[in-house]
Design a protein around this motif. Structure first.
Motif, mmCIF file in Angstrom:
data_model
loop_
_atom_site.group_PDB
_atom_site.id
_atom_site.type_symbol
_atom_site.label_atom_id
_atom_site.label_comp_id
_atom_site.label_asym_id
_atom_site.label_seq_id
_atom_site.Cartn_x
_atom_site.Cartn_y
_atom_site.Cartn_z
ATOM 1 N N ILE A 51 1.126 -1.078 -0.049
ATOM 2 C CA ILE A 51 -0.185 0.253 0.025
ATOM 3 C C ILE A 51 0.346 1.088 0.002
ATOM 4 O O ILE A 51 1.977 1.238 1.060
ATOM 5 N N LEU A 52 0.789 2.355 -0.702
ATOM 6 C CA LEU A 52 2.034 2.927 -1.630
ATOM 7 C C LEU A 52 0.671 4.380 -1.481
ATOM 8 O O LEU A 52 0.930 4.654 -1.978
ATOM 9 N N ASP A 53 1.990 5.494 -0.612
ATOM 10 C CA ASP A 53 1.227 6.797 -0.967
ATOM 11 C C ASP A 53 2.644 7.279 -1.680
ATOM 12 O O ASP A 53 3.513 6.647 -2.634
ATOM 13 N N LEU A 54 1.811 8.761 -2.719
ATOM 14 C CA LEU A 54 3.220 8.927 -3.792
ATOM 15 C C LEU A 54 4.144 9.609 -2.947
ATOM 16 O O LEU A 54 5.034 10.105 -3.690
ATOM 17 N N MET A 55 2.840 11.030 -2.448
ATOM 18 C CA MET A 55 3.981 12.056 -2.207
ATOM 19 C C MET A 55 4.808 11.917 -0.727
ATOM 20 O O MET A 55 4.004 11.699 0.447
ATOM 21 N N LEU A 56 6.098 11.676 -1.160
ATOM 22 C CA LEU A 56 6.605 10.826 0.342
ATOM 23 C C LEU A 56 8.360 11.205 0.381
ATOM 24 O O LEU A 56 8.584 12.138 -0.518
ATOM 25 N N PRO A 57 8.364 11.587 1.393
ATOM 26 C CA PRO A 57 9.988 12.058 1.538
ATOM 27 C C PRO A 57 11.038 11.047 0.615
ATOM 28 O O PRO A 57 10.862 9.867 1.089
ATOM 29 N N SER A 58 11.964 11.584 0.004
ATOM 30 C CA SER A 58 13.246 10.918 0.021
ATOM 31 C C SER A 58 12.838 10.199 -1.374
ATOM 32 O O SER A 58 14.172 9.649 -1.846
ATOM 33 N N MET A 59 11.982 9.341 -1.651
ATOM 34 C CA MET A 59 12.002 8.673 -2.488
ATOM 35 C C MET A 59 10.158 8.906 -3.621
ATOM 36 O O MET A 59 8.927 8.390 -2.550
ATOM 37 N N HIS A 60 9.901 9.384 -4.213
ATOM 38 C CA HIS A 60 8.840 9.341 -4.830
ATOM 39 C C HIS A 60 8.216 8.241 -4.412
ATOM 40 O O HIS A 60 8.029 7.905 -5.580
ATOM 41 N N GLY A 61 6.608 7.979 -4.879
ATOM 42 C CA GLY A 61 5.502 6.929 -5.020
ATOM 43 C C GLY A 61 5.959 6.401 -6.322
ATOM 44 O O GLY A 61 6.292 5.484 -6.397
ATOM 45 N N TYR A 62 5.367 7.507 -7.044
ATOM 46 C CA TYR A 62 5.694 6.458 -8.720
ATOM 47 C C TYR A 62 7.001 5.982 -8.821
ATOM 48 O O TYR A 62 7.272 4.955 -9.618
ATOM 49 N N GLU A 63 8.273 6.515 -8.326
ATOM 50 C CA GLU A 63 9.715 5.801 -8.754
ATOM 51 C C GLU A 63 10.069 4.910 -7.273
ATOM 52 O O GLU A 63 10.336 3.792 -8.422
ATOM 53 N N ILE A 64 9.498 4.187 -6.511
ATOM 54 C CA ILE A 64 9.038 3.134 -5.824
ATOM 55 C C ILE A 64 8.241 2.297 -6.519
ATOM 56 O O ILE A 64 8.741 1.097 -6.810
ATOM 57 N N CYS A 65 7.155 2.694 -6.817
ATOM 58 C CA CYS A 65 6.413 1.474 -7.986
ATOM 59 C C CYS A 65 6.834 1.366 -8.995
ATOM 60 O O CYS A 65 6.922 0.119 -9.233
ATOM 61 N N ARG A 66 7.863 1.933 -9.669
ATOM 62 C CA ARG A 66 8.815 1.153 -10.557
ATOM 63 C C ARG A 66 9.398 0.001 -10.604
ATOM 64 O O ARG A 66 9.604 -0.568 -11.053
ATOM 65 N N ASN A 67 10.316 0.786 -9.092
ATOM 66 C CA ASN A 67 11.170 0.133 -9.040
ATOM 67 C C ASN A 67 10.744 -1.670 -8.658
ATOM 68 O O ASN A 67 11.101 -2.358 -8.772
ATOM 69 N N ILE A 68 9.364 -1.412 -8.195
ATOM 70 C CA ILE A 68 8.597 -2.758 -7.533
ATOM 71 C C ILE A 68 8.408 -3.446 -8.728
ATOM 72 O O ILE A 68 8.685 -4.246 -9.163
ATOM 73 N N ARG A 69 7.985 -3.005 -10.308
ATOM 74 C CA ARG A 69 7.064 -3.239 -11.148
ATOM 75 C C ARG A 69 8.651 -4.342 -11.630
ATOM 76 O O ARG A 69 8.335 -4.800 -12.726
ATOM 77 N N GLU A 70 9.256 -3.408 -11.948
ATOM 78 C CA GLU A 70 10.821 -3.684 -12.491
ATOM 79 C C GLU A 70 11.610 -5.316 -12.090
ATOM 80 O O GLU A 70 12.253 -5.969 -13.296
ATOM 81 N N ARG A 71 11.456 -5.281 -10.459
ATOM 82 C CA ARG A 71 11.706 -7.080 -10.432
ATOM 83 C C ARG A 71 10.225 -7.547 -9.847
ATOM 84 O O ARG A 71 11.106 -8.823 -9.033
ATOM 85 N N SER A 72 9.525 -6.953 -9.593
ATOM 86 C CA SER A 72 8.141 -8.217 -9.097
ATOM 87 C C SER A 72 7.236 -8.175 -9.719
ATOM 88 O O SER A 72 7.220 -6.902 -10.426
ATOM 89 N N ASP A 73 6.189 -8.918 -9.480
ATOM 90 C CA ASP A 73 4.686 -8.203 -9.159
ATOM 91 C C ASP A 73 3.602 -8.221 -8.439
ATOM 92 O O ASP A 73 3.094 -9.156 -8.669
ATOM 93 N N THR A 74 4.253 -8.098 -7.904
ATOM 94 C CA THR A 74 3.892 -7.332 -6.647
ATOM 95 C C THR A 74 2.669 -6.663 -6.557
ATOM 96 O O THR A 74 2.902 -5.495 -6.394
ATOM 97 N N PRO A 75 1.601 -6.790 -6.081
ATOM 98 C CA PRO A 75 0.482 -6.338 -6.216
ATOM 99 C C PRO A 75 1.039 -4.779 -5.565
ATOM 100 O O PRO A 75 1.633 -4.597 -4.423
#
Length: 227
Positions: A51-75
């Motif tokens: 469960i991911l917020d978007l407006m986060l300190p140190s790393m934006h949620g979009y970047e986290i989502c992209r990173n997750i999807r590059e290595r995993s199919d975790t929803p």
């Protein structure tokens, strides 16, 4: 085994409430208060859902989502105060599985968590769907084109699975939302377009036809059902 969920949310009050609701439903919960911490936790452990917020300190949620999807199919369920259409479409372009805007109902959020996990953790009757080049393995939630495994999200699989099961029939955006999301969706139905765009790009073959102003269809000669 209870599902393991990572909550990445910088508002401590909201973070704790989400964690409390999830734990009351017997989920295992980890929390992170900023983007970098959340990404590091994701890499260090195995989770069934984020469960991911978007407006986060140190790393934006979009970047986290992209990173997750590059290595995993975790929803990933995005939970954010950003409510404009462009923000929702971008999240789905980054292959998020769902999008919830703040303020939100905790009970509705729990239903969405259940729906995403149910699709992810259970098969779809064990059948396999074929055409000459396209194969869907519903047990494993896998898609193959010319024998090559295609990396897709659960939402993308469910959309293509629905189109194949209704081959030759025009499916409107609202029909796809109802079939795939499995609950009443109150956002813009054009989120379906973002998913279709991703599916087409990944498949690399022209199997989905756009019916202008209506929706999408997969022609009957392109797919058949076995089993």
């Amino acid at each position: 085994m209870p599902a393991a969920i990572l909550v990445i949310e910088d508002d401590y009050y909201i973070q704790e409430l989400i964690a409390e609701f999830l734990r009351a439903q017997q989920y295992e919960v980890d929390v992170a208060g900023d983007g970098l911490e959340g990404w590091e936790k994701f890499q260090q452990s195995s989770y069934d859902l984020v469960i991911l917020d978007l407006m986060l300190p140190s790393m934006h949620g979009y970047e986290i989502c992209r990173n997750i999807r590059e290595r995993s199919d975790t929803p990933v369920i995005v939970l954010t105060a950003l409510s404009e259409e462009k923000d929702q479409l971008r999240a789905f372009e980054e292959e998020a599985d769902d999008y919830v805007t703040k303020p939100f109902s905790f009970h509705v959020l729990m239903k969405r968590v259940e729906a995403v996990l149910r699709r992810t953790r259970s098969g779809q009757s064990g059948e396999q769907l074929f055409d000459g080049r396209l194969r869907l393995d519903a047990d494993a939630y896998k898609i193959f084109v010319d024998g090559k495994l295609i990396d897709t999200t659960t939402k993308e699989f469910d959309i293509l699975h629905t189109l194949v099961h209704n081959a030759g029939r025009i499916m409107t955006r609202d029909m796809l939302l109802d079939k795939v999301w499995g609950y009443d969706y109150y956002g813009d139905s054009r989120i379906v377009d973002a998913h279709i765009k991703n599916i087409r790009k990944k498949l690399g073959i022209s199997v989905i036809r756009t019916v202008k102003g209506v929706g999408y269809s997969l022609e009957s000669e392109l797919a058949s059902v076995e089993g």
